[in-house]
Design a protein around this motif. Sequence first.
Motif, mmCIF file in Angstrom:
data_model
loop_
_atom_site.group_PDB
_atom_site.id
_atom_site.type_symbol
_atom_site.label_atom_id
_atom_site.label_comp_id
_atom_site.label_asym_id
_atom_site.label_seq_id
_atom_site.Cartn_x
_atom_site.Cartn_y
_atom_site.Cartn_z
ATOM 1 N N THR A 165 -4.177 5.851 10.741
ATOM 2 C CA THR A 165 -4.076 4.876 9.651
ATOM 3 C C THR A 165 -3.321 3.648 10.129
ATOM 4 O OG1 THR A 165 -4.086 6.599 7.944
ATOM 5 C CG2 THR A 165 -3.218 4.443 7.328
ATOM 6 N N PHE A 166 -3.881 2.489 9.861
ATOM 7 C CA PHE A 166 -3.221 1.216 10.187
ATOM 8 C C PHE A 166 -3.154 0.368 8.924
ATOM 9 C CE2 PHE A 166 -3.554 -3.313 11.081
ATOM 10 C CZ PHE A 166 -2.441 -3.502 11.897
ATOM 11 N N VAL A 167 -2.003 -0.268 8.716
ATOM 12 C CA VAL A 167 -1.815 -1.160 7.574
ATOM 13 C C VAL A 167 -1.148 -2.436 8.061
ATOM 14 C CG1 VAL A 167 -0.805 -1.456 5.284
ATOM 15 C CG2 VAL A 167 -1.503 0.831 6.051
ATOM 16 N N GLY A 168 -1.700 -3.566 7.659
ATOM 17 C CA GLY A 168 -1.101 -4.857 7.978
ATOM 18 C C GLY A 168 -0.967 -5.696 6.722
ATOM 19 N N TYR A 206 3.511 -17.350 -4.088
ATOM 20 C CA TYR A 206 3.160 -16.941 -2.728
ATOM 21 C C TYR A 206 1.647 -16.769 -2.613
ATOM 22 C CZ TYR A 206 2.764 -12.358 -4.945
ATOM 23 O OH TYR A 206 2.410 -11.330 -5.776
ATOM 24 N N VAL A 207 1.187 -16.708 -1.374
ATOM 25 C CA VAL A 207 -0.166 -16.272 -1.042
ATOM 26 C C VAL A 207 -0.024 -15.188 0.025
ATOM 27 C CG1 VAL A 207 -1.338 -18.406 -1.659
ATOM 28 C CG2 VAL A 207 -0.406 -18.128 0.650
ATOM 29 N N GLY A 208 -0.900 -14.182 -0.037
ATOM 30 C CA GLY A 208 -0.759 -13.083 0.904
ATOM 31 C C GLY A 208 -2.085 -12.434 1.218
ATOM 32 N N MET A 209 -2.048 -11.530 2.168
ATOM 33 C CA MET A 209 -3.238 -10.791 2.557
ATOM 34 C C MET A 209 -2.817 -9.395 3.009
ATOM 35 S SD MET A 209 -4.085 -12.696 6.188
ATOM 36 C CE MET A 209 -5.498 -11.632 6.494
ATOM 37 N N ILE A 210 -3.771 -8.448 2.922
ATOM 38 C CA ILE A 210 -3.506 -7.078 3.344
ATOM 39 C C ILE A 210 -4.766 -6.497 3.971
ATOM 40 C CG2 ILE A 210 -4.162 -6.006 1.142
ATOM 41 C CD1 ILE A 210 -1.790 -4.041 1.598
ATOM 42 N N PHE A 211 -4.563 -5.612 4.931
ATOM 43 C CA PHE A 211 -5.683 -4.919 5.569
ATOM 44 C C PHE A 211 -5.261 -3.485 5.837
ATOM 45 C CE2 PHE A 211 -7.837 -3.390 9.418
ATOM 46 C CZ PHE A 211 -9.166 -3.497 9.011
ATOM 47 N N THR A 212 -6.101 -2.524 5.468
ATOM 48 C CA THR A 212 -5.846 -1.120 5.780
ATOM 49 C C THR A 212 -7.082 -0.528 6.445
ATOM 50 O OG1 THR A 212 -6.701 -0.113 3.730
ATOM 51 C CG2 THR A 212 -4.454 -0.995 3.678
ATOM 52 N N ALA A 213 -6.860 0.418 7.340
ATOM 53 C CA ALA A 213 -7.966 1.093 8.028
ATOM 54 C C ALA A 213 -7.561 2.535 8.285
ATOM 55 C CB ALA A 213 -8.308 0.397 9.337
ATOM 56 N N ARG A 214 -8.501 3.433 8.038
ATOM 57 C CA ARG A 214 -8.278 4.849 8.324
ATOM 58 C C ARG A 214 -9.523 5.405 9.002
ATOM 59 N NH1 ARG A 214 -9.372 9.952 6.232
ATOM 60 N NH2 ARG A 214 -7.647 11.477 6.311
ATOM 61 N N GLU A 215 -9.311 6.157 10.069
ATOM 62 C CA GLU A 215 -10.418 6.758 10.809
ATOM 63 C C GLU A 215 -10.148 8.241 11.029
ATOM 64 O OE1 GLU A 215 -11.181 4.705 14.414
ATOM 65 O OE2 GLU A 215 -11.834 2.843 13.441
ATOM 66 N N VAL A 232 -10.131 -1.620 4.097
ATOM 67 C CA VAL A 232 -9.842 -2.377 2.876
ATOM 68 C C VAL A 232 -9.200 -3.693 3.282
ATOM 69 C CG1 VAL A 232 -8.576 -2.438 0.708
ATOM 70 C CG2 VAL A 232 -9.506 -0.263 1.539
ATOM 71 N N GLY A 233 -9.719 -4.795 2.764
ATOM 72 C CA GLY A 233 -9.127 -6.105 3.026
ATOM 73 C C GLY A 233 -9.001 -6.878 1.734
ATOM 74 N N GLY A 234 -7.885 -7.590 1.581
ATOM 75 C CA GLY A 234 -7.688 -8.312 0.330
ATOM 76 C C GLY A 234 -6.746 -9.482 0.472
ATOM 77 N N ILE A 235 -6.839 -10.386 -0.505
ATOM 78 C CA ILE A 235 -5.915 -11.517 -0.618
ATOM 79 C C ILE A 235 -5.309 -11.478 -2.013
ATOM 80 C CG2 ILE A 235 -7.124 -12.959 1.063
ATOM 81 C CD1 ILE A 235 -8.449 -14.412 -1.281
ATOM 82 N N ASP A 236 -4.081 -11.943 -2.121
ATOM 83 C CA ASP A 236 -3.418 -11.979 -3.427
ATOM 84 C C ASP A 236 -2.544 -13.213 -3.508
ATOM 85 O OD1 ASP A 236 -1.598 -10.880 -1.508
ATOM 86 O OD2 ASP A 236 -0.307 -10.250 -3.158
ATOM 87 N N VAL A 296 -6.568 5.256 1.668
ATOM 88 C CA VAL A 296 -5.108 5.183 1.787
ATOM 89 C C VAL A 296 -4.478 4.601 0.519
ATOM 90 C CG1 VAL A 296 -5.149 4.996 4.288
ATOM 91 C CG2 VAL A 296 -5.214 2.924 2.911
ATOM 92 N N GLY A 297 -5.236 4.486 -0.554
ATOM 93 C CA GLY A 297 -4.731 3.965 -1.812
ATOM 94 C C GLY A 297 -4.813 5.004 -2.909
#
Length: 398
Positions: free
Chosen positions: A130-133, A144-153, A161-165, A226-227
């Motif tokens: 699992t990786f989360v950034g 604020y402005v932000g972004m997130i990325f998660t990956a599971r293999e 999963v990729g998103g902006i908030d 991962v959510g």
Amino acid sequence: DTVGGFSNDDPQPEGGVNFKYGVTSNLTADLTYNPDFSQIESDQPQIEVNQRYALFYPELRPFFLEGAEIFHLRTPVRVLHTRTIVDPRYGAKLTGKAGNTTIGVMYTDDEAPGNLDDSDDPGFGHSAQTFVGRMRYDLYSESYVGMIFTAREFLDSSNQVGGIDSNFRVGDTHSFGIRAVGTRDRDLDGIETTGHLLNASFRKAGRNLSYFFAGYSLSPDFQTDVGFVRRTDQRSMFSNVSYRWWPENWIISWGPEVRYRRSYNFDGILEDENAAAGFNLALTNNIQFDATASRDMERFGGIDFFKTRYRFFGVVSTIRQFSFGLGGSGGDQIFFDDENPYLGSETGWNAFINLRLIPQLESRISLDTNRFKDPHNPNDLVFDVKILRALTTYQFTD
């Protein structure tokens, strides 16, 4: 569903290492190998009977709690819920802030998916990565402005999963935000799906008048490994308006609150409608009381059920040595049976007492109950659940 149990095996000694390093005064690196979470206390009790959706249990493990707020997005779902990482073999995390930029990076190797009884299973002995950034840039106060990325293999399956908030404060009391999240999933059979979440909200937090409006679209194929997502296939809007008076005497504040929610699925069918009115009261000496009554429509099994419900709760914490609370809820409720759902009567109580006779010693006793009656057989209880919990802690030093 899986059922836990105990097995009697020979002791198997294990060792673990945890390492923390302050890269800068605001940036921290955490490393762990085979972490020992045996010191974690048990989860708070929740009623598990007759639940339509999965229950949420918060994270308690220290490695994942460090900087957990950095990875949080204000969305109707939890993009990251670290309890999905069940048995990490090792993990690394970097959290903190550099200038106006908040940073969070995490990687773990989870042995839980490969802890199988069948050695012929293709997943036996394998682990999931699992990786989360996460990155968030502060523009100005509470904006604020932000972004997130998660990956599971795991084996040949993967989930990204990729998103902006964002959140923007306007004046002293208003703010609005926009969030967009996309998912891509490939299961062990090679089937690929994509999904999305779009969310917008507008809020005023005033001394007297406050209100909140939000809407979101959550597609049927939204999938995150991962959510935490209770429910997909929703197009929903929500509104909340409250007003507070501040007499500045033995009544600190009081006022009404109204809420309305309406939710459709992607086929355009109305699945939920909720209208509620409530009352909040805060008195001197840390005494609080709130009550709510609602009229709901919930669609289940192709049937529209109309429910009238109530809830109230009060807390008295006048002195540090003793506090207590009492609440109740009840009214119409659905018995969630896939073959024969029906509307019954539900009643629940929750109460707690906190004792702190000396500063170092604190005890808490809580009681949660829930009972359900079939209207066709009012003398017979469908279920009657009682959970009594007592917890005492002694703190030796500060």
